[in-house]
Design an enzyme around this catalytic site. Sequence first.
Site, short mmCIF file in Angstrom:
data_model
loop_
_atom_site.label_atom_id
_atom_site.label_comp_id
_atom_site.label_asym_id
_atom_site.label_seq_id
_atom_site.Cartn_x
_atom_site.Cartn_y
_atom_site.Cartn_z
N HIS A 169 -31.52 23.65 -10.77
CA HIS A 169 -30.37 23.04 -11.16
C HIS A 169 -30.07 22.63 -12.56
CE1 HIS A 169 -27.33 19.68 -10.61
NE2 HIS A 169 -26.75 20.72 -9.65
N ASP A 209 -31.93 15.70 -14.83
CA ASP A 209 -31.71 16.36 -13.60
C ASP A 209 -32.91 16.93 -13.09
OD1 ASP A 209 -30.58 19.07 -12.31
OD2 ASP A 209 -28.85 17.78 -12.86
N SER A 220 -21.17 19.23 -11.10
CA SER A 220 -22.33 19.33 -11.66
C SER A 220 -22.37 20.45 -12.97
CB SER A 220 -23.45 20.03 -10.68
OG SER A 220 -24.03 19.09 -9.93
#
Length: 478
Positions: A206, A169, A414
């Site tokens: 994230h 990621d 996600s």
Amino acid sequence: MAPQRFHEQFEQIQRTMPDVPLAMGPDDSGEFIYEKGYILVRDGEDARVVEETVRAHFTAEPDLVQDHVRRASPQSNRSGITRIQVGDPGEGDRSGDRTVAHALRALRETEGRAGRRLVSRNHLVAIAGGVNSCPGDEPVPALLKRGINPAAAEGVHDPDTAVGVLVIDTGLMNDYRSFPLLAHTEGDAQVKECDDDGILQEYVGHGTFIAGLVAAVAPNTDITVRNSLNDAGALLESEFGEKLFEAVDAGGWPDILSLSAGTSNGRTDALLGVEAFMQELRGRRTLLVAAAGNNGSATPFWPAAYADVPDYQDVVLSVGALREDGEFGACFSNHGGWVKVYAPGERLTSALTGFDEPVPYVYQHSTYDACRYGFGYSCTCQSPRHTGVLSEQGRSVKPDQVMFEGLAHWSGTSFATPLVAGMIAAHMTAQQERDPRVARYKMLAANSGFAEVRGAHVPALRPSTWRPAPVVPPAPRS
């Protein structure tokens, strides 16, 4: 015509990748983003056949330039993919690339004779994107005193039995160790967290947020985060396979690989750029848990859609998102038979940044008056309200700024994905099961319930420490 938010995010991505001319596809529909002027093909004989076919086709098309047809990347790479230039990347606009479309059409008959796909666009792979090229929404500050959701499960970390989870990621934020649950997390740092004005950049954190969710659900895990998607959470398909290989080479193949990135490609077959990686994955014991994407669409999103390919059904588990009540599908979640399980993915709470010192963030996208997918509940399209920079360009409207002080609420497939990865890891610990692919089936059989997604009853996983919230109708906009 591509949706508004797609155009906004397209401009943002193009600014972060100024040397890569991009177009929307197909034909400005906003289904995916791809590199102008280039196509992808397997190395070796396929590359030779494609070059010859395209040259012959372009000779018959006087407005196309035959001399553009040449290989643009080395033949020797682990992903087995070569970029072939078929046109001038500087020509045309974002609405599409005519020379790439011509080249794809030229190969249709050849592909038919070969009985397999030979060529594709060079798609942009983004963090659980597709149409939105981004998560389901932007993060919202959360109060530390309210805690995380899911809450931390009971259990201890045992280095001898810990389940290895690899998150590919964006990188880890500088203060992630201030969040106690990430004490056993290692990996790559986020390269640049803030812009020159000290404002948090879009989508950084994230990977840290995802790692926090895994750790909350499965305490006995060794989590590694690789910053393979460090540039605004996006990279080209031609690089994606190589990045996946690099990530597993750095620390070995994990028990579980949690991937919250991908793209649709307008087809029901997979991405050429990850073909070699997926073939090697099939021979390993690693389970890939992959996000289904946030397009609100039934169009397959890769690599998650490998879960519906017979040779990969034991290898890949695709994850869609449930709304805050856990009973229905979130408005943004992709859906369809290729999505094999759903988990909560709306307004989850995890670690972001600002534990050591508050960090400002300016919203990029404005919320909408109504759900952009046509749903009637108070979804993340509408709430909480904020005004964003990209949505209000050319208008004298001041965007909203907030301060992050550790935790955030965030939504998207996600984040449903690491919940499922964590639940499988927790099952492995509880049942002393060392094979993650076996654990996946046993855990689903023991723990899955059902939810309703667009009229269909689908398997659903809900962590025991996750707290559902009632879904209420949206408040009228003043």
